[in-house]
Design an enzyme around this catalytic site. Structure first.
Site, PDB file in Angstrom:
ATOM      1  N   ASP A 112      90.273  43.522  92.939  1.00 60.39           N
ATOM      2  CA  ASP A 112      90.249  42.235  93.634  1.00 60.39           C
ATOM      3  C   ASP A 112      91.660  41.677  93.618  1.00 60.39           C
ATOM      4  OD1 ASP A 112      89.359  39.833  94.839  1.00 60.39           O
ATOM      5  OD2 ASP A 112      87.376  40.135  94.003  1.00 60.39           O
ATOM      6  N   HIS A 115     101.199  52.183  98.974  1.00 60.70           N
ATOM      7  CA  HIS A 115     100.637  53.390  99.560  1.00 60.70           C
ATOM      8  C   HIS A 115      99.130  53.451  99.393  1.00 60.70           C
ATOM      9  CE1 HIS A 115     100.887  55.636  95.639  1.00 60.70           C
ATOM     10  NE2 HIS A 115     101.842  54.761  95.472  1.00 60.70           N
TER      11      HIS A 115
END
Ligand SMILES: *[C@@H]1O[C@H](CO)[C@@H](O)[C@H](O)[C@H]1NC(C)=O
Ligand SMILES: *[C@@H]1O[C@H](CO)[C@@H](O)[C@H](O)[C@H]1NC(C)=O
Ligand SMILES: *[C@@H]1O[C@H](CO)[C@@H](O)[C@H](O)[C@H]1NC(C)=O
Length: 421
Positions: free
Chosen positions: A213, A288
């Site tokens: 989160d 990434h």
């Protein structure tokens, strides 16, 4: 290697500047807070006890508040905790947590809330102190670990926070706070926020978060917040939001943010609502394998709509981003979905080199004005326009982002204990 030296070796060290409005952290030195030691062992606590809460509260009430320049001390060792504490209105004091406290009750709220503190330092001197939340036992149905409430001139540093049932660290309002050298390790699930911060003039830096989160997220109202050298290790990504009616956020800067996996590189999220987010810079991001890249979503479906026509976003600059999302057609490396009732203005993208693992990507814009993205509109008249989707080719400045040593391939389990680092 310590988290600090690891981050320092990977990311450029730079001085706090720009968006802070003045001094952060405690006003007096740590030694000025060592006039008196208030050890939990002298207030009914024992190493190995099942509930260290009452001894912490007692040491605070009977010793810290009666002695200016004192340190509440939890010595090294393991402790359980079932009784949450709220330590109110302390001035010129420190909380030295060298032990590891493990949550054993499921009461909601905050295990340790520090409220109205002034000139305060919360730290571990042995880099082994912290809280094990054992959140897998009561996922999203237990306490947060630490909450700094309306405090000023304080720091929180060198603590380990593991597997909170809910959020790990909340800095609620207040001013002049500094949070640094924190290792936060949560589960691969929503509701596991790393650091949530709002208030005035806070500096959050050198923090590592593993979760699913918010990594380090700014909420409203907030001004003069600097967030830098953040490692979101298989995290949900950072954000500003969620925003609704009466939003007041300005002078926010993020710098040197590394994100591995997760939902987004950075998101500004709202649904209807009113107020503003202005004067924000997000500089030097590397990512990434995130789902979304840069994601402004002012129709965020996970949020109940506010009553206003939209939060006005203006003067927001994104610069020097590199990395890739997983599928740039399904979820664009950049989308600016602004509120039709309050178009975004002054959105500037510079040297943005986010691309897609699939080698195909689109960008999307709605009611967004500024420069630096194929679909964004320029001009001085800012009328609403409906969503435009445009294919893009690989940015000329794209190079594959560096994979940092120690990146997690996938997050921690949600239903099993997470080891304390
Ligand atoms: C703490 O300070 C606040 C604000 O000054 C005050 O309203 C409150 O009564 C104080 N609480 C305690 C426990 O001293
Ligand atoms: C916090 O520190 C600043 C100086 O850095 C000082 O001006 C201010 O009065 C302090 N705040 C409080 C509540 O003492
Ligand atoms: C990311 O998390 C993994 C799993 O805990 C850990 O081994 C690695 O050290 C973390 N990365 C960093 C930079 O600490």
């Amino acid at each position: 290697m310590s988290i600090k030296s690891l981050l320092a070796s990977l990311l450029l060290i730079s001085a706090a500047s720009a968006q802070l409005s003045g001094h952060v952290g405690p006003t007096s030195s740590l030694s000025a807070k060592q006039v008196k030691t208030c050890s939990v062992l002298d207030y009914g606590g024992k190493v190995g006890s099942t509930d260290i809460g009452p001894a912490i509260q007692k040491a605070f009430d009977e010793c810290v508040t009666k002695n200016s320049g004192s340190t509440l001390y939890v010595p090294a060792g393991n402790y359980g905790m079932q009784t949450w504490v709220t330590l109110k209105n302390g001035s010129k004091w420190a909380f030295r947590l060298d032990g590891l406290i493990t949550r054993t009750a499921t009461t909601g709220g905050n295990m340790i809330a520090i409220q109205g503190a002034n000139d305060f330092e919360f730290y571990s001197a042995n880099s082994a102190g912290g809280i094990q939340g054992a959140g897998y036992q009561c996922r999203n149905a237990g306490p947060r670990l630490i909450r700094m409430v309306k405090s000023t001139n304080f720091s929180v540093h060198d603590l380990i926070l593991v597997d909170s049932p809910e959020f790990h660290l909340v800095v609620e309002a207040g001013s002049n706070g500094e949070v640094y050298n924190m290792a936060i390790r949560g589960a691969d699930i929503g509701g596991s926020d790393g650091v949530d911060v709002w208030g005035t003039n806070h500096w959050i830096h050198d923090v590592e978060v593993t979760n699913r989160d918010e990594c380090v997220t700014v909420k409203s109202p907030a001004s003069n917040i600097l967030v830098e050298r953040i490692w979101c290790n298989q995290s949900g990504g950072s954000a500003i939001g969620s925003l609704s009616d009466g939003t007041a956020i300005e002078k926010i800067q993020y710098k040197n943010v590394y994100t591995n996996g997760g939902n987004q590189v950075f998101m500004i999220k709202s649904n209807k609502g009113s107020g503003y987010v202005r004067d924000v810079t997000l500089d030097t991001f590397m990512a990434h394998g995130t789902a979304y890249g840069l994601n402004i979503d002012q129709y965020w479906s996970s949020q109940t709509p506010g009553s206003g026509a939209g939060v006005a976003l203006s003067d927001i600059t994104f610069s020097n981003w590199i990395g890739y999302v997983n599928d740039g057609v399904a979820r664009p490396p950049a989308q600016l979905i602004c509120a039709d009732g309050a178009p975004c203005t002054g959105i500037t993208l510079k040297n943005m080199n986010l691309w897609s693992k699939t080698e195909k990507a689109v960008v999307k814009c709605e009611s967004a004005y500024g420069s630096g993205l194929a679909c964004i509109k320029s001009g001085t008249t800012h009328t609403a326009y409906s969503k435009v989707t445009q294919s893009i080719s690989k940015p000329s400045g794209y190079v594959a982002p560096t994979v940092m040593p120690g990146d997690l391939k996938s997050g921690f389990a949600t239903n099993a204990a997470i080891p304390t680092p």
